[in-house]
Scaffold this motif. Structure first.
Motif, PDB file in Angstrom:
ATOM      1  N   LEU A  32      25.002  -5.346 107.283  1.00  0.00           N
ATOM      2  CA  LEU A  32      24.371  -4.445 108.236  1.00  0.00           C
ATOM      3  C   LEU A  32      25.451  -3.653 108.948  1.00  0.00           C
ATOM      4  N   ASP A  33      25.304  -2.330 108.944  1.00  0.00           N
ATOM      5  CA  ASP A  33      26.214  -1.439 109.662  1.00  0.00           C
ATOM      6  C   ASP A  33      25.378  -0.640 110.641  1.00  0.00           C
ATOM      7  N   THR A  34      25.348  -1.062 111.890  1.00  0.00           N
ATOM      8  CA  THR A  34      24.494  -0.389 112.869  1.00  0.00           C
ATOM      9  C   THR A  34      25.024   0.992 113.238  1.00  0.00           C
ATOM     10  N   SER A  35      26.321   1.215 113.066  1.00  0.00           N
ATOM     11  CA  SER A  35      26.857   2.543 113.376  1.00  0.00           C
ATOM     12  C   SER A  35      26.370   3.572 112.371  1.00  0.00           C
ATOM     13  N   LYS A  36      26.170   3.139 111.139  1.00  0.00           N
ATOM     14  CA  LYS A  36      25.666   4.020 110.095  1.00  0.00           C
ATOM     15  C   LYS A  36      24.164   3.858 109.881  1.00  0.00           C
ATOM     16  N   LYS A  37      23.557   2.933 110.618  1.00  0.00           N
ATOM     17  CA  LYS A  37      22.133   2.634 110.461  1.00  0.00           C
ATOM     18  C   LYS A  37      21.807   2.374 108.987  1.00  0.00           C
ATOM     19  N   SER A  38      22.523   1.432 108.429  1.00  0.00           N
ATOM     20  CA  SER A  38      22.303   1.128 107.019  1.00  0.00           C
ATOM     21  C   SER A  38      22.516  -0.355 106.756  1.00  0.00           C
ATOM     22  N   SER A  39      21.899  -0.820 105.677  1.00  0.00           N
ATOM     23  CA  SER A  39      22.019  -2.203 105.248  1.00  0.00           C
ATOM     24  C   SER A  39      22.056  -2.227 103.726  1.00  0.00           C
ATOM     25  N   SER A  40      22.654  -3.271 103.188  1.00  0.00           N
ATOM     26  CA  SER A  40      22.636  -3.442 101.743  1.00  0.00           C
ATOM     27  C   SER A  40      22.269  -4.874 101.405  1.00  0.00           C
ATOM     28  N   LEU A  41      21.606  -5.015 100.277  1.00  0.00           N
ATOM     29  CA  LEU A  41      21.245  -6.325  99.734  1.00  0.00           C
ATOM     30  C   LEU A  41      21.908  -6.457  98.378  1.00  0.00           C
ATOM     31  N   LEU A  42      22.711  -7.478  98.229  1.00  0.00           N
ATOM     32  CA  LEU A  42      23.376  -7.770  96.960  1.00  0.00           C
ATOM     33  C   LEU A  42      22.792  -9.043  96.383  1.00  0.00           C
ATOM     34  N   ILE A  43      22.342  -8.963  95.137  1.00  0.00           N
ATOM     35  CA  ILE A  43      21.886 -10.154  94.407  1.00  0.00           C
ATOM     36  C   ILE A  43      22.923 -10.405  93.323  1.00  0.00           C
ATOM     37  N   THR A  44      23.571 -11.534  93.377  1.00  0.00           N
ATOM     38  CA  THR A  44      24.600 -11.841  92.384  1.00  0.00           C
ATOM     39  C   THR A  44      24.001 -12.624  91.214  1.00  0.00           C
ATOM     40  N   ALA A  45      24.646 -12.483  90.069  1.00  0.00           N
ATOM     41  CA  ALA A  45      24.239 -13.223  88.875  1.00  0.00           C
ATOM     42  C   ALA A  45      22.731 -13.156  88.669  1.00  0.00           C
ATOM     43  N   SER A  46      22.227 -11.962  88.532  1.00  0.00           N
ATOM     44  CA  SER A  46      20.775 -11.756  88.500  1.00  0.00           C
ATOM     45  C   SER A  46      20.119 -12.471  87.319  1.00  0.00           C
ATOM     46  N   ARG A  47      18.842 -12.752  87.504  1.00  0.00           N
ATOM     47  CA  ARG A  47      18.024 -13.431  86.499  1.00  0.00           C
ATOM     48  C   ARG A  47      16.787 -12.604  86.235  1.00  0.00           C
ATOM     49  N   ALA A  48      16.165 -12.805  85.101  1.00  0.00           N
ATOM     50  CA  ALA A  48      14.937 -12.074  84.788  1.00  0.00           C
ATOM     51  C   ALA A  48      13.881 -12.296  85.871  1.00  0.00           C
ATOM     52  N   ALA A  49      13.869 -13.481  86.465  1.00  0.00           N
ATOM     53  CA  ALA A  49      12.889 -13.797  87.511  1.00  0.00           C
ATOM     54  C   ALA A  49      13.115 -13.005  88.796  1.00  0.00           C
ATOM     55  N   ASP A  50      14.264 -12.335  88.913  1.00  0.00           N
ATOM     56  CA  ASP A  50      14.519 -11.495  90.091  1.00  0.00           C
ATOM     57  C   ASP A  50      13.809 -10.150  89.992  1.00  0.00           C
ATOM     58  N   THR A  51      13.235  -9.850  88.828  1.00  0.00           N
ATOM     59  CA  THR A  51      12.497  -8.603  88.656  1.00  0.00           C
ATOM     60  C   THR A  51      11.365  -8.528  89.666  1.00  0.00           C
ATOM     61  N   ALA A  52      11.398  -7.486  90.509  1.00  0.00           N
ATOM     62  CA  ALA A  52      10.438  -7.352  91.601  1.00  0.00           C
ATOM     63  C   ALA A  52      10.750  -6.062  92.353  1.00  0.00           C
ATOM     64  N   SER A  53       9.922  -5.762  93.335  1.00  0.00           N
ATOM     65  CA  SER A  53      10.220  -4.698  94.304  1.00  0.00           C
ATOM     66  C   SER A  53      10.846  -5.328  95.535  1.00  0.00           C
ATOM     67  N   TYR A  54      11.870  -4.679  96.049  1.00  0.00           N
ATOM     68  CA  TYR A  54      12.571  -5.183  97.221  1.00  0.00           C
ATOM     69  C   TYR A  54      12.437  -4.157  98.350  1.00  0.00           C
ATOM     70  N   PHE A  55      12.060  -4.660  99.520  1.00  0.00           N
ATOM     71  CA  PHE A  55      11.850  -3.801 100.676  1.00  0.00           C
ATOM     72  C   PHE A  55      12.713  -4.255 101.838  1.00  0.00           C
ATOM     73  N   CYS A  56      13.303  -3.283 102.531  1.00  0.00           N
ATOM     74  CA  CYS A  56      13.883  -3.600 103.825  1.00  0.00           C
ATOM     75  C   CYS A  56      12.856  -3.226 104.894  1.00  0.00           C
ATOM     76  N   ALA A  57      12.942  -3.896 106.018  1.00  0.00           N
ATOM     77  CA  ALA A  57      12.018  -3.617 107.112  1.00  0.00           C
ATOM     78  C   ALA A  57      12.742  -3.862 108.429  1.00  0.00           C
ATOM     79  N   THR A  58      12.549  -2.969 109.370  1.00  0.00           N
ATOM     80  CA  THR A  58      13.247  -3.065 110.652  1.00  0.00           C
ATOM     81  C   THR A  58      12.290  -3.412 111.773  1.00  0.00           C
TER      82      THR A  58
END
Lengths: 111, 113
Positions: A65-91
């Motif tokens: 989270l970088d509040t100065s830039k008003k941005s966030s990132s989500l990193l998923i490492t070593a992804s799996r087929a089961a990670d297939t989905a829609s991902y949403f951020c919410a504030t």
């Protein structure tokens, strides 16, 4: 209307690769939460990061989270087929408790 | 994590009719929220439901179209009134449990013909 945008809108990777999704928002926040949604079903809560935190980990997930830039990132490492989905951020804004959602990223992990 | 259930899970309705969606939380919560997710879109907040007071609606949503009840601290209903095909969406309820984390019900998938 959505608080912010997510990019990319869609991401396709091979199993084992890392996936990074970005979220931008517009107003001051109390916290930011990431959710996963499989095929239009209910939302699963992944992780919450507060405005005074910069990074958080949970298993294969890493959120920044970088509040100065008003941005966030989500990193998923070593992804799996089961990670297939829609991902949403919410504030959650400082003065309220309701969530305002980003536009979402559709992640496809190919086996 | 808490359990939030919704009924019905899905329904197909005729235009002009109304549907009431129920949301049950397995613990007492102060605030419950109702969201709409139109096909292929993100979630949009419809209203916040507080026990003992009228719901607070977001811009673009009105009580006549989406009346909400909140009779106690574990239950809420959302009615979609006088439905049209444009109301076809997934409707989700949520509650902020464990302080800040919001949990969601499984959603109600509505198709209006």
């Amino acid at each position: 209307s959505q608080q912010g945008e997510e990019d990319p809108q869609a991401l396709s990777i091979q199993e084992g690769e890392n996936a990074t999704m970005n979220c931008s928002y517009k107003t001051s926040i109390n916290n930011l939460q990431w959710y996963r949604q499989n095929s239009g079903r209910g939302l699963v809560h992944l992780i919450l990061i507060r405005s005074n935190e910069r990074e958080k980990h949970s298993g294969r997930l890493r959120v920044t989270l970088d509040t100065s830039k008003k941005s966030s990132s989500l990193l998923i490492t070593a992804s799996r087929a089961a990670d297939t989905a829609s991902y949403f951020c919410a504030t959650v804004p400082r003065s309220a408790r309701q969530l305002t959602f980003g536009s979402g990223t559709q992640l496809t992990v190919l086996p | 994590s808490a359990v939030i259930s919704q009924k019905p899970s899905r329904d197909i309705c005729q235009r002009g009719t109304s549907l009431t969606i129920q949301c049950q939380v397995d613990s007492q919560v102060t605030m419950m929220f109702w969201y709409r997710q139109q096909p292929g879109q993100s979630l949009t907040l419809i209203a916040t439901a507080n026990q003992g007071s009228e719901a607070t609606y977001e811009s673009g949503f009105v009580i006549d179209k989406f009346p909400i009840s909140r009779p106690n601290l574990t239950f809420s209903t959302l009615t979609v009134s006088n439905m049209s095909p444009e109301d076809s969406s997934i409707y989700l309820c949520s509650a902020d449990l464990e302080g800040e984390t919001q949990y969601f019900g499984p959603g109600t998938r509505l198709l209006v013909l």
